[in-house]
Write a protein that holds these residues in place. Structure first.
Motif, PDB file in Angstrom:
ATOM      1  N   TRP A  36      79.600  33.710  62.613  1.00 23.59           N
ATOM      2  CA  TRP A  36      80.831  33.359  61.859  1.00 23.59           C
ATOM      3  C   TRP A  36      80.405  33.299  60.589  1.00 23.59           C
ATOM      4  CZ3 TRP A  36      85.907  33.958  63.367  1.00 23.59           C
ATOM      5  CH2 TRP A  36      86.121  34.396  64.845  1.00 23.59           C
ATOM      6  N   TYR A  37      81.068  34.020  59.470  1.00 23.53           N
ATOM      7  CA  TYR A  37      80.682  33.810  58.271  1.00 23.53           C
ATOM      8  C   TYR A  37      82.267  33.401  57.658  1.00 23.53           C
ATOM      9  CZ  TYR A  37      76.418  36.208  57.985  1.00 23.53           C
ATOM     10  OH  TYR A  37      75.042  36.528  58.288  1.00 23.53           O
ATOM     11  N   ARG A  38      82.258  32.874  56.418  1.00 22.11           N
ATOM     12  CA  ARG A  38      83.506  32.616  55.800  1.00 22.11           C
ATOM     13  C   ARG A  38      83.255  32.858  54.215  1.00 22.11           C
ATOM     14  NH1 ARG A  38      83.798  25.989  56.320  1.00 22.11           N
ATOM     15  NH2 ARG A  38      82.069  25.269  54.889  1.00 22.11           N
ATOM     16  N   GLN A  39      84.401  33.160  53.745  1.00 24.35           N
ATOM     17  CA  GLN A  39      84.361  33.201  52.056  1.00 24.35           C
ATOM     18  C   GLN A  39      85.587  32.636  51.524  1.00 24.35           C
ATOM     19  OE1 GLN A  39      84.193  37.410  50.845  1.00 24.35           O
ATOM     20  NE2 GLN A  39      83.388  36.793  48.871  1.00 24.35           N
ATOM     21  N   ALA A  40      85.316  31.587  50.613  1.00 23.61           N
ATOM     22  CA  ALA A  40      86.322  30.795  49.796  1.00 23.61           C
ATOM     23  C   ALA A  40      86.567  31.675  48.456  1.00 23.61           C
ATOM     24  CB  ALA A  40      85.997  29.441  49.465  1.00 23.61           C
ATOM     25  N   PRO A  41      87.655  31.390  48.179  1.00 23.23           N
ATOM     26  CA  PRO A  41      88.048  32.036  46.803  1.00 23.23           C
ATOM     27  C   PRO A  41      87.040  31.684  45.898  1.00 23.23           C
ATOM     28  CG  PRO A  41      89.974  31.251  47.677  1.00 23.23           C
ATOM     29  CD  PRO A  41      88.927  30.817  48.482  1.00 23.23           C
ATOM     30  N   TYR A  93      88.001  33.708  57.420  1.00 19.60           N
ATOM     31  CA  TYR A  93      86.442  33.474  58.248  1.00 19.60           C
ATOM     32  C   TYR A  93      86.420  34.807  58.939  1.00 19.60           C
ATOM     33  CZ  TYR A  93      86.466  28.589  57.952  1.00 19.60           C
ATOM     34  OH  TYR A  93      86.207  27.283  57.555  1.00 19.60           O
ATOM     35  N   TYR A  94      85.188  35.479  58.889  1.00 21.16           N
ATOM     36  CA  TYR A  94      84.910  36.884  59.441  1.00 21.16           C
ATOM     37  C   TYR A  94      83.826  36.497  60.733  1.00 21.16           C
ATOM     38  CZ  TYR A  94      86.413  38.427  54.960  1.00 21.16           C
ATOM     39  OH  TYR A  94      87.221  38.606  53.673  1.00 21.16           O
ATOM     40  N   THR A 118      89.921  36.340  59.277  1.00 21.35           N
ATOM     41  CA  THR A 118      91.219  35.365  59.291  1.00 21.35           C
ATOM     42  C   THR A 118      91.422  34.341  58.638  1.00 21.35           C
ATOM     43  OG1 THR A 118      92.699  34.490  61.074  1.00 21.35           O
ATOM     44  CG2 THR A 118      90.261  34.185  61.387  1.00 21.35           C
ATOM     45  N   GLN A 119      92.477  34.088  57.935  1.00 21.52           N
ATOM     46  CA  GLN A 119      92.699  33.097  56.982  1.00 21.52           C
ATOM     47  C   GLN A 119      92.927  31.788  57.587  1.00 21.52           C
ATOM     48  OE1 GLN A 119      92.555  33.460  53.285  1.00 21.52           O
ATOM     49  NE2 GLN A 119      92.610  30.956  53.492  1.00 21.52           N
ATOM     50  N   VAL A 120      91.997  30.647  57.191  1.00 21.68           N
ATOM     51  CA  VAL A 120      92.145  29.542  57.518  1.00 21.68           C
ATOM     52  C   VAL A 120      92.368  28.523  56.407  1.00 21.68           C
ATOM     53  CG1 VAL A 120      90.938  27.342  58.308  1.00 21.68           C
ATOM     54  CG2 VAL A 120      90.398  29.375  59.570  1.00 21.68           C
TER      55      VAL A 120
END
Length: 124
Positions: A36-41, A93-94, A118-120
């Motif tokens: 799982w990866y994530r990317q914030a603005p 989250y990817y 998917t947006q968290v």
């Protein structure tokens, strides 16, 4: 081709919990690693958690003790249980998967696939 579909994102208050799911489909022979990866603005994409085929786990320091990654090999799925969520966990989250797929009956092609995200959102 191997496709990944995430689900389970949404809006949650600080301190709340969410469970993300990711399903892999296609001509999959084996999956070596799921992450799982994530990317914030305004920020770079970062690794959140990983679970290799031996089911050992790796976590980013920022989520240790709060997030749990798990996988179901029979269903080609990976999950991310997120507890004690903080506003700084807000991101897209990817999930990713790497392994071997079958093409024209021959199972020797490696793949690395990403889900659509998917947006968290963690906010009061």
């Amino acid at each position: 081709q191997v496709q990944l579909v995430e689900s389970g994102g949404g809006l949650v208050q600080p301190g709340g919990s969410l469970r993300l799911s990711c399903a892999a489909s296609g001509s999959i022979f084996s999956i070596a690693s799921m992450k799982w990866y994530r990317q914030a603005p305004g920020k770079e994409r970062e690794l959140v958690a990983a679970v290799p085929s031996d089911s050992s786990t790796v976590y980013a320091d920022s989520v240790k003790g709060r997030f749990t990654i798990s996988r179901d090999n029979a269903k080609n799925m990976v999950y991310l249980r997120m507890n004690s969520l903080k506003p700084e966990d807000t991101a897209v989250y990817y999930c990713t998967a790497e392994g071997v797929e079958c093409r024209a009956g021959i199972c020797s092609s490696t793949f690395r696939s990403w889900g659509q995200g998917t947006q968290v959102t963690v906010s009061s």
